[in-house]
Design a protein around this motif. Structure first.
Motif, PDB file in Angstrom:
ATOM      1  N   ALA A 169     -46.602 -23.334 -58.599  1.00  0.00           N
ATOM      2  CA  ALA A 169     -45.327 -24.018 -58.556  1.00  0.00           C
ATOM      3  C   ALA A 169     -45.780 -25.275 -57.757  1.00  0.00           C
ATOM      4  O   ALA A 169     -45.143 -26.508 -58.372  1.00  0.00           O
ATOM      5  CB  ALA A 169     -44.572 -23.236 -57.496  1.00  0.00           C
ATOM      6  N   GLN A 170     -46.611 -25.350 -56.800  1.00  0.00           N
ATOM      7  CA  GLN A 170     -46.976 -26.522 -56.289  1.00  0.00           C
ATOM      8  C   GLN A 170     -47.803 -27.559 -57.229  1.00  0.00           C
ATOM      9  O   GLN A 170     -47.677 -28.658 -57.311  1.00  0.00           O
ATOM     10  CB  GLN A 170     -47.523 -26.433 -54.761  1.00  0.00           C
ATOM     11  N   ALA A 171     -48.687 -27.015 -57.963  1.00  0.00           N
ATOM     12  CA  ALA A 171     -49.432 -27.705 -59.198  1.00  0.00           C
ATOM     13  C   ALA A 171     -48.471 -28.210 -59.909  1.00  0.00           C
ATOM     14  O   ALA A 171     -48.772 -29.101 -60.723  1.00  0.00           O
ATOM     15  CB  ALA A 171     -50.474 -26.542 -59.704  1.00  0.00           C
ATOM     16  N   ASP A 286     -58.759 -32.565 -45.822  1.00  0.00           N
ATOM     17  CA  ASP A 286     -57.327 -32.380 -46.144  1.00  0.00           C
ATOM     18  C   ASP A 286     -57.087 -31.515 -47.468  1.00  0.00           C
ATOM     19  O   ASP A 286     -55.898 -31.311 -47.783  1.00  0.00           O
ATOM     20  CB  ASP A 286     -56.636 -33.793 -46.043  1.00  0.00           C
ATOM     21  N   LEU A 287     -58.254 -31.884 -48.320  1.00  0.00           N
ATOM     22  CA  LEU A 287     -57.973 -31.195 -49.709  1.00  0.00           C
ATOM     23  C   LEU A 287     -57.632 -29.685 -49.641  1.00  0.00           C
ATOM     24  O   LEU A 287     -57.057 -29.167 -50.531  1.00  0.00           O
ATOM     25  CB  LEU A 287     -59.053 -31.322 -50.708  1.00  0.00           C
ATOM     26  N   LEU A 288     -58.269 -29.193 -48.550  1.00  0.00           N
ATOM     27  CA  LEU A 288     -58.027 -27.700 -48.478  1.00  0.00           C
ATOM     28  C   LEU A 288     -56.875 -27.374 -48.114  1.00  0.00           C
ATOM     29  O   LEU A 288     -56.132 -26.023 -48.425  1.00  0.00           O
ATOM     30  CB  LEU A 288     -59.060 -26.939 -47.283  1.00  0.00           C
ATOM     31  N   ARG A 289     -55.859 -28.181 -47.707  1.00  0.00           N
ATOM     32  CA  ARG A 289     -54.423 -27.753 -47.426  1.00  0.00           C
ATOM     33  C   ARG A 289     -53.648 -28.338 -48.473  1.00  0.00           C
ATOM     34  O   ARG A 289     -52.458 -27.834 -48.828  1.00  0.00           O
ATOM     35  CB  ARG A 289     -54.091 -28.432 -46.121  1.00  0.00           C
ATOM     36  N   THR A 290     -53.753 -29.504 -49.078  1.00  0.00           N
ATOM     37  CA  THR A 290     -52.974 -30.249 -50.032  1.00  0.00           C
ATOM     38  C   THR A 290     -53.384 -29.912 -51.607  1.00  0.00           C
ATOM     39  O   THR A 290     -52.180 -29.876 -52.331  1.00  0.00           O
ATOM     40  CB  THR A 290     -53.224 -31.683 -49.794  1.00  0.00           C
ATOM     41  N   ARG A 291     -54.396 -29.635 -51.822  1.00  0.00           N
ATOM     42  CA  ARG A 291     -54.753 -29.575 -53.212  1.00  0.00           C
ATOM     43  C   ARG A 291     -54.372 -28.004 -53.849  1.00  0.00           C
ATOM     44  O   ARG A 291     -54.985 -27.015 -53.172  1.00  0.00           O
ATOM     45  CB  ARG A 291     -56.046 -29.851 -53.628  1.00  0.00           C
ATOM     46  N   PRO A 292     -53.490 -27.762 -54.784  1.00  0.00           N
ATOM     47  CA  PRO A 292     -52.976 -26.710 -55.057  1.00  0.00           C
ATOM     48  C   PRO A 292     -54.302 -25.674 -55.812  1.00  0.00           C
ATOM     49  O   PRO A 292     -54.134 -24.370 -55.645  1.00  0.00           O
ATOM     50  CB  PRO A 292     -51.591 -26.819 -56.057  1.00  0.00           C
ATOM     51  N   GLU A 293     -54.791 -26.350 -56.361  1.00  0.00           N
ATOM     52  CA  GLU A 293     -56.011 -25.631 -57.225  1.00  0.00           C
ATOM     53  C   GLU A 293     -57.143 -24.842 -56.180  1.00  0.00           C
ATOM     54  O   GLU A 293     -57.276 -23.745 -56.420  1.00  0.00           O
ATOM     55  CB  GLU A 293     -56.940 -26.387 -57.990  1.00  0.00           C
ATOM     56  N   SER A 465     -55.046 -36.106 -57.654  1.00  0.00           N
ATOM     57  CA  SER A 465     -56.401 -35.337 -57.332  1.00  0.00           C
ATOM     58  C   SER A 465     -55.967 -34.929 -55.947  1.00  0.00           C
ATOM     59  O   SER A 465     -56.677 -33.985 -55.583  1.00  0.00           O
ATOM     60  CB  SER A 465     -57.337 -36.114 -57.594  1.00  0.00           C
ATOM     61  N   LEU A 466     -55.212 -35.585 -55.220  1.00  0.00           N
ATOM     62  CA  LEU A 466     -55.270 -35.239 -53.594  1.00  0.00           C
ATOM     63  C   LEU A 466     -54.136 -34.223 -53.581  1.00  0.00           C
ATOM     64  O   LEU A 466     -53.795 -33.691 -52.399  1.00  0.00           O
ATOM     65  CB  LEU A 466     -54.630 -36.462 -52.880  1.00  0.00           C
ATOM     66  N   GLY A 467     -53.345 -33.669 -54.597  1.00  0.00           N
ATOM     67  CA  GLY A 467     -52.445 -32.831 -54.402  1.00  0.00           C
ATOM     68  C   GLY A 467     -51.111 -33.290 -53.950  1.00  0.00           C
ATOM     69  O   GLY A 467     -50.329 -32.729 -53.202  1.00  0.00           O
ATOM     70  N   GLY A 468     -50.806 -34.651 -54.157  1.00  0.00           N
ATOM     71  CA  GLY A 468     -49.551 -35.365 -53.775  1.00  0.00           C
ATOM     72  C   GLY A 468     -48.399 -35.042 -54.530  1.00  0.00           C
ATOM     73  O   GLY A 468     -48.349 -34.978 -55.738  1.00  0.00           O
ATOM     74  N   ALA A 469     -47.444 -34.300 -53.704  1.00  0.00           N
ATOM     75  CA  ALA A 469     -46.112 -33.925 -54.403  1.00  0.00           C
ATOM     76  C   ALA A 469     -45.079 -33.729 -53.228  1.00  0.00           C
ATOM     77  O   ALA A 469     -45.482 -33.400 -52.205  1.00  0.00           O
ATOM     78  CB  ALA A 469     -46.412 -32.818 -55.315  1.00  0.00           C
ATOM     79  N   PRO A 470     -43.997 -33.544 -53.832  1.00  0.00           N
ATOM     80  CA  PRO A 470     -42.826 -33.342 -52.704  1.00  0.00           C
ATOM     81  C   PRO A 470     -43.064 -31.923 -52.220  1.00  0.00           C
ATOM     82  O   PRO A 470     -43.859 -31.138 -52.792  1.00  0.00           O
ATOM     83  CB  PRO A 470     -41.347 -33.341 -53.236  1.00  0.00           C
ATOM     84  N   LEU A 471     -42.556 -31.643 -50.886  1.00  0.00           N
ATOM     85  CA  LEU A 471     -42.765 -30.476 -50.360  1.00  0.00           C
ATOM     86  C   LEU A 471     -42.030 -29.360 -51.074  1.00  0.00           C
ATOM     87  O   LEU A 471     -40.700 -29.632 -51.819  1.00  0.00           O
ATOM     88  CB  LEU A 471     -42.279 -30.401 -48.901  1.00  0.00           C
ATOM     89  N   PRO A 472     -42.381 -28.037 -51.151  1.00  0.00           N
ATOM     90  CA  PRO A 472     -41.679 -27.114 -51.903  1.00  0.00           C
ATOM     91  C   PRO A 472     -40.273 -26.995 -51.020  1.00  0.00           C
ATOM     92  O   PRO A 472     -39.987 -27.090 -49.962  1.00  0.00           O
ATOM     93  CB  PRO A 472     -42.465 -25.798 -51.955  1.00  0.00           C
ATOM     94  N   PRO A 473     -39.371 -26.504 -52.007  1.00  0.00           N
ATOM     95  CA  PRO A 473     -37.942 -25.924 -51.447  1.00  0.00           C
ATOM     96  C   PRO A 473     -38.044 -25.085 -50.514  1.00  0.00           C
ATOM     97  O   PRO A 473     -38.763 -24.079 -50.555  1.00  0.00           O
ATOM     98  CB  PRO A 473     -37.075 -25.626 -52.533  1.00  0.00           C
ATOM     99  N   PRO A 474     -37.375 -24.972 -49.538  1.00  0.00           N
ATOM    100  CA  PRO A 474     -37.265 -23.619 -48.482  1.00  0.00           C
ATOM    101  C   PRO A 474     -37.113 -22.407 -49.130  1.00  0.00           C
ATOM    102  O   PRO A 474     -36.134 -22.264 -50.184  1.00  0.00           O
ATOM    103  CB  PRO A 474     -36.160 -24.045 -47.661  1.00  0.00           C
TER     104      PRO A 474
END
Length: 485
Positions: A169-171, A286-293, A465-474
């Motif tokens: 979903a984050q991807a 930071d990719l370990l936390r932000t990149r959805p892949e 490539s950095l996984g930049g996107a809005p935070l998922p909904p709660p």
């Protein structure tokens, strides 16, 4: 003389039944501990200490865009509006949300499989000589303990599946936001290109008219007139590419926003978005936390570890307790229906694998290999993420330098075009000279506009490539009473 048979000598410490009974729980506990859930493998988290292609003077480039709102660096309200509409209406994001809900439902009830279960059953059965028929009704109950790591491994599988759904979903959010921004930049670029090509067509028309006049005055040859007329036709043909690109971008935006058609009010008129000086406020780690892949690969490891634990648990007995309460009455025969008898049964439920010709062990070996492969896939995802981000950084740097160089060239051509106008007023230059100077300036502006568009697209690719996107909904609060996680 005592003729009772002699007892065999037991090892020291076990010659008393009381001690043996006290040691049995310890022996059983040691056996269960040896069959516990396998440990999760240590994932390799080695990443470079910093970006190779980061700007040298990072502090002088201004604030870095927020990873969860990076598209706002364009400072374009129309783009912000489109992104918000896409996050609310995109069908891919809605599908991903439903998949998260499905995985969450299964994960929240993992513990239920290892709680007591009860059911009711009825059936009718004749006796062998067909002299009577019995109607039976029973209540059954069973409780499997989930020993040998079975319950925890099951929880790992469902937790891994939930994590995979969340990372997908984050991807999807990363991809949708990046595609909206990219399509919007391409749309604005096509609109700007169409306007510049319209000016080029007008210049080509003016040049053809001037050449026709010169040809009538015997100042130009028929060959020169034919060449200018061919240039006019080429300028008119060049208009079709940006027009087609505008329509493609509008249709693509409609799909991204979940609309069935691209209405006239889909995108308001506006200029192409512009980027200022930027810097990067993230590190490769930071990719370990932000990149959805990478997050997906990590959850695949958790799921594979749970599947291995289940396969190992299948090598050992299934232990539990079961019971039933059954009533039976003869419905056909010499006994009345009301003459019903009941019986209660209760006892341990044990399922011990004996001989399967190595089938269970083969499954264990296969799951162990799959777990090792998932660890390698995680490492591969980290390497690919770092490489993609480094490539995007290098591309952004090169496109920025190219755009800056072309912008400097426009200043010189603008001065040349202004000087040609002055010479024309003094009678030192004719209309063809002015047309040539204006056309050179126009072509430079076209190339600079394309370079600026390429820079913006490189910026979008970087944050994708950095996984930049809005935070998922709660998500809804987790239910209480859940078992092993």
């Amino acid at each position: 003389m005592d003729r009772r048979p002699a007892h065999p000598q037991l090892p020291h410490g076990l010659d008393r039944p009381g001690r043996l009974r006290r040691l049995l729980p310890l022996v059983l506990g040691a056996a269960l501990a040896g069959c516990a859930t396998p440990h999760l493998p240590q994932l390799p988290r080695e990443t470079p200490p910093g970006w190779q292609h980061a700007p040298a003077d990072d502090a002088a480039l201004g604030p870095a865009p927020d990873l969860h709102g990076w598209w706002k660096a364009f400072n374009d309200t129309e783009l912000d509006r489109l992104v918000e509409r896409a996050l609310a209406g995109n069908l891919t994001l809605q599908q991903a949300a439903l998949r998260i809900g499905a995985a969450r439902s299964l994960d929240s009830r993992t513990y239920a499989e290892y709680l007591p279960e009860a059911g009711i059953r009825t059936f009718a059965e004749p006796v062998p000589d067909n002299s009577a028929s019995y109607f039976q009704m029973g209540f059954d109950a069973k409780w499997e303990f989930g020993l040998f790591g079975r319950a925890q491994s099951h929880a790992r599988v469902t937790a891994g599946e939930l994590g995979v759904a969340r990372s997908e979903a984050q991807a999807a959010r990363v991809s949708v936001v990046a595609e909206v921004a990219r399509t919007y930049v391409e749309l604005r670029g096509a609109e700007q290109r169409l306007g510049l090509l319209e000016q080029a067509r007008k210049l080509a028309q003016d040049k053809a008219e001037l050449t026709a006049t010169r040809q009538r005055l015997r100042l130009a040859s028929a060959n020169e007139l034919a060449q200018t007329q061919a240039g006019q036709a080429s300028a008119e043909a060049a208009l079709y590419e940006p027009r087609l690109e505008i329509e493609r971008c509008r249709q693509q935006l409609a799909v991204l926003l979940g609309l069935d058609h691209a209405g006239t009010d889909l995108v308001a008129a506006g200029a192409p978005p512009r980027l200022g000086s930027l810097r990067i406020a993230s590190a490769p780690a930071d990719l370990l936390r932000t990149r959805p892949e990478i997050r997906r690969a990590e959850n695949e490891v958790l799921k594979a570890a749970g599947e291995l634990g289940l396969a190992q648990a299948d090598l050992y007995p299934r232990l539990g307790i079961g019971g039933s309460l059954t009533y039976a009455a003869r419905v056909i025969g010499h006994t009345r229906l009301s003459d019903a008898d009941g019986i209660v049964t209760i006892g341990p439920a044990i399922d011990i694998p004996l001989l399967d010709w190595g089938a269970r062990q083969a499954v264990v070996d296969a799951r162990d290999a799959a777990l090792s492969a998932s660890v390698l896939a995680y490492r591969q995802a980290v390497l690919e993420g770092v490489a993609e981000a480094e490539t995007a950084l290098a591309t952004l740097q090169q496109q920025s330098e190219r755009a800056a160089a072309l912008a400097r060239g426009i200043d010189g051509l603008a001065s040349s075009a202004a000087a040609t106008v002055t010479l024309g007023r003094l009678g030192l230059a004719d209309g063809l000279d002015r047309t040539a100077a204006d056309n050179a300036l126009l072509q430079a502006r076209l190339e600079a506009a394309q370079a600026e568009q390429a820079r913006s697209i490189a910026f979008i690719a970087l944050y994708k490539s950095l996984g930049g996107a809005p935070l998922p909904p709660p998500e809804p609060a987790a239910e209480t009473g859940k078992g092993a996680s």
